[in-house]
Design a protein around this motif. Structure first.
Motif, PDB file in Angstrom:
ATOM      1  N   ASP A 178      -4.265  20.405  20.279  1.00  0.00           N
ATOM      2  CA  ASP A 178      -5.298  19.448  19.891  1.00  0.00           C
ATOM      3  C   ASP A 178      -6.543  20.245  19.498  1.00  0.00           C
ATOM      4  O   ASP A 178      -7.108  20.966  20.294  1.00  0.00           O
ATOM      5  CB  ASP A 178      -5.587  18.424  20.995  1.00  0.00           C
ATOM      6  CG  ASP A 178      -6.044  19.039  22.300  1.00  0.00           C
ATOM      7  OD1 ASP A 178      -5.678  20.191  22.581  1.00  0.00           O
ATOM      8  OD2 ASP A 178      -6.779  18.365  23.033  1.00  0.00           O
ATOM      9  N   ASN A 222     -12.482  17.849  16.976  1.00  0.00           N
ATOM     10  CA  ASN A 222     -11.754  16.577  17.019  1.00  0.00           C
ATOM     11  C   ASN A 222     -11.442  16.264  18.484  1.00  0.00           C
ATOM     12  O   ASN A 222     -11.351  17.175  19.310  1.00  0.00           O
ATOM     13  CB  ASN A 222     -10.449  16.672  16.238  1.00  0.00           C
ATOM     14  CG  ASN A 222     -10.626  17.314  14.874  1.00  0.00           C
ATOM     15  OD1 ASN A 222     -10.922  16.648  13.909  1.00  0.00           O
ATOM     16  ND2 ASN A 222     -10.471  18.641  14.795  1.00  0.00           N
ATOM     17  N   ASP A 275     -13.160   9.996  17.289  1.00  0.00           N
ATOM     18  CA  ASP A 275     -11.730   9.692  17.294  1.00  0.00           C
ATOM     19  C   ASP A 275     -11.108   9.882  18.672  1.00  0.00           C
ATOM     20  O   ASP A 275      -9.881   9.943  18.788  1.00  0.00           O
ATOM     21  CB  ASP A 275     -11.001  10.564  16.268  1.00  0.00           C
ATOM     22  CG  ASP A 275     -11.168  12.065  16.549  1.00  0.00           C
ATOM     23  OD1 ASP A 275     -12.065  12.437  17.331  1.00  0.00           O
ATOM     24  OD2 ASP A 275     -10.418  12.871  15.965  1.00  0.00           O
ATOM     25  N   SER A 296      -2.140  15.161  12.594  1.00  0.00           N
ATOM     26  CA  SER A 296      -1.871  13.749  12.880  1.00  0.00           C
ATOM     27  C   SER A 296      -2.828  12.779  12.225  1.00  0.00           C
ATOM     28  O   SER A 296      -2.612  11.559  12.284  1.00  0.00           O
ATOM     29  CB  SER A 296      -1.872  13.511  14.398  1.00  0.00           C
ATOM     30  OG  SER A 296      -3.153  13.769  14.950  1.00  0.00           O
ATOM     31  N   GLY A 297      -3.919  13.270  11.592  1.00  0.00           N
ATOM     32  CA  GLY A 297      -4.843  12.343  10.946  1.00  0.00           C
ATOM     33  C   GLY A 297      -6.133  13.010  10.538  1.00  0.00           C
ATOM     34  O   GLY A 297      -6.244  14.244  10.517  1.00  0.00           O
ATOM     35  N   ILE A 306      -9.604  14.727  10.143  1.00  0.00           N
ATOM     36  CA  ILE A 306     -10.243  15.732  10.986  1.00  0.00           C
ATOM     37  C   ILE A 306     -11.764  15.670  10.866  1.00  0.00           C
ATOM     38  O   ILE A 306     -12.311  15.111   9.919  1.00  0.00           O
ATOM     39  CB  ILE A 306      -9.750  17.150  10.638  1.00  0.00           C
ATOM     40  CG1 ILE A 306     -10.243  17.566   9.236  1.00  0.00           C
ATOM     41  CG2 ILE A 306      -8.239  17.242  10.753  1.00  0.00           C
ATOM     42  CD1 ILE A 306     -10.126  19.063   8.987  1.00  0.00           C
ATOM     43  N   LYS A 339      -6.828  14.118  17.748  1.00  0.00           N
ATOM     44  CA  LYS A 339      -5.886  14.592  16.745  1.00  0.00           C
ATOM     45  C   LYS A 339      -5.065  15.745  17.304  1.00  0.00           C
ATOM     46  O   LYS A 339      -5.487  16.412  18.264  1.00  0.00           O
ATOM     47  CB  LYS A 339      -6.620  15.072  15.480  1.00  0.00           C
ATOM     48  CG  LYS A 339      -7.479  14.012  14.813  1.00  0.00           C
ATOM     49  CD  LYS A 339      -6.644  12.848  14.303  1.00  0.00           C
ATOM     50  CE  LYS A 339      -7.463  11.829  13.508  1.00  0.00           C
ATOM     51  NZ  LYS A 339      -8.482  11.135  14.299  1.00  0.00           N
TER      52      LYS A 339
END
Length: 362
Positions: free
Chosen positions: A245, A295, A222, A196-197, A199, A298
């Motif tokens: 996740d 993370n 994040d 999703s974005g 890391i 994410k």
């Protein structure tokens, strides 16, 4: 004349192996070590060899981020997590944010929107009341932002020197929508892997403030609640196969867990994994691999190929998925193994970490 050296025949008799020692430590620990909490191979061994046999049960054996259970004809997701991050406050968040977002996200990985949380505080004697109040306030703000209600809790105090200021445990429940079945056993060759974005952001943010390191720019955690992003993905199709996740152990640990449970191979393209320059530079300086750095906001998704483009578009339309990328696919080859294609055209095995690169990050 120079002296000559007399040559002797080599001794070909069998060596005495009883005097040999292994230069690397074996993973047979008589005591708990920090690596047992790192989300890697040591964590898995602790769960598989001690906790799972002691507790038993088919639901527990799934070893997901949260458990999917049925109660009164309703499917619920149920999860619990404990937070021991040091320091308590860091760029982009705090232990209070993590205590909410971590549990909300574990529920979201089952497709559930979290509804209620419990909250247990373990306080060390001598910690300032102002610190406790600040942690509680950030936790409350995070809960309201995530749309969950803290409905029950507990407080314990331990003697000075037997804690680290504040530890928190949260548990949560949420409803799983009809038709949603997210688990690694559903992964099949051909599934598209989407992250999703960016890391590695959370782990580097924690380390920078903990160790007083500067990398030219401030790196913020994040940490975020992913329930809304998952809702957007499920609005496209409820036929997502698995979500995770990638917290402790990073993206590498999550991919390995999914590969092991599904018995599918996973191939990722290293150059397609989104690593922000500040994180890449910090990892290069410190000798870390961003794939293994934690993370907190994410997710990684395995999506049937026919839905991948639409799911990716929906993710990019959400603020928490704006930088979503396709990074690889599930394959029939090398079942249970994750490999990365490098920029030089070769491949490398992305193994499950033994312990952890960064302790106490959540």
């Amino acid at each position: 004349m120079p002296e000559t050296t007399e040559l002797t025949a080599p001794d070909l008799t069998a060596p005495d192996l009883t005097t040999w020692t292994c230069p690397a430590p074996l993973r047979d620990h008589p005591r708990v070590v920090m690596g047992h909490g790192g989300g890697g191979a040591l964590s898995a061994e602790l769960v598989q060899h001690i906790f799972a046999p002691a507790f038993g049960g088919a639901t527990l054996s799934q070893l997901g981020d949260s458990a999917a259970v049925s109660l009164g004809g309703v499917r619920l997701a149920f999860s619990t997590d404990s937070y021991v991050v040091r320091p308590l406050f860091f760029p982009g968040g705090s232990i209070g944010d993590l205590a909410v977002n971590g549990t909300v996200n574990d529920l979201a990985m089952s497709g559930a929107r979290a509804a209620y949380l419990s909250c247990g505080f373990i306080l060390e004697e001598g910690v300032e009341m102002s610190v406790v109040a600040r942690v509680a306030e950030t936790l409350g703000v995070a809960a309201r932002s995530a749309g969950v209600e803290v409905v029950t809790g507990d407080t314990k105090v331990v003697e000075s020197g037997h804690g680290d200021g504040v530890f928190i445990n949260t548990a949560g429940i949420g409803l799983i929508p009809d038709g949603v079945d997210l688990r690694p056993q559903r992964v099949v060759p051909g599934d598209v892997v989407i992250v999703s974005g960016d890391i590695g952001v959370h782990g580097v943010a924690i380390m920078s403030v903990r160790e007083g390191l500067e990398f030219g720019v401030e790196i913020e955690s994040d940490t975020a609640a992913l329930g809304g992003l998952v809702d957007a993905m499920l609005a496209v199709t409820r036929d997502l196969h698995v979500l995770r996740d990638p917290t402790r152990g990073g993206l590498a640990a999550s991919l390995n867990e999914i590969a092991a449970a599904s018995r599918a191979g996973v191939v990722i393209k290293e150059g397609d994994v989104p690593v922000p320059p500040a994180v890449a530079n910090a990892c290069a300086i410190l000798g870390l691999d961003p794939l293994y750095v934690a993370n907190e906001g994410k997710l990684v998704a395995f999506v049937p190929r026919e839905h991948a483009d639409a799911v990716l578009e929906a993710m990019r339309a959400h603020p928490l998925g704006a930088n979503a990328r396709v990074i690889g696919e599930a394959v029939a080859e090398h079942p249970g193994m994750v490999v990365a294609r490098t920029g030089l055209g070769g491949t490398r095995v992305v193994d499950l970490p033994i312990g952890e690169q960064l302790p106490r990050i959540c």
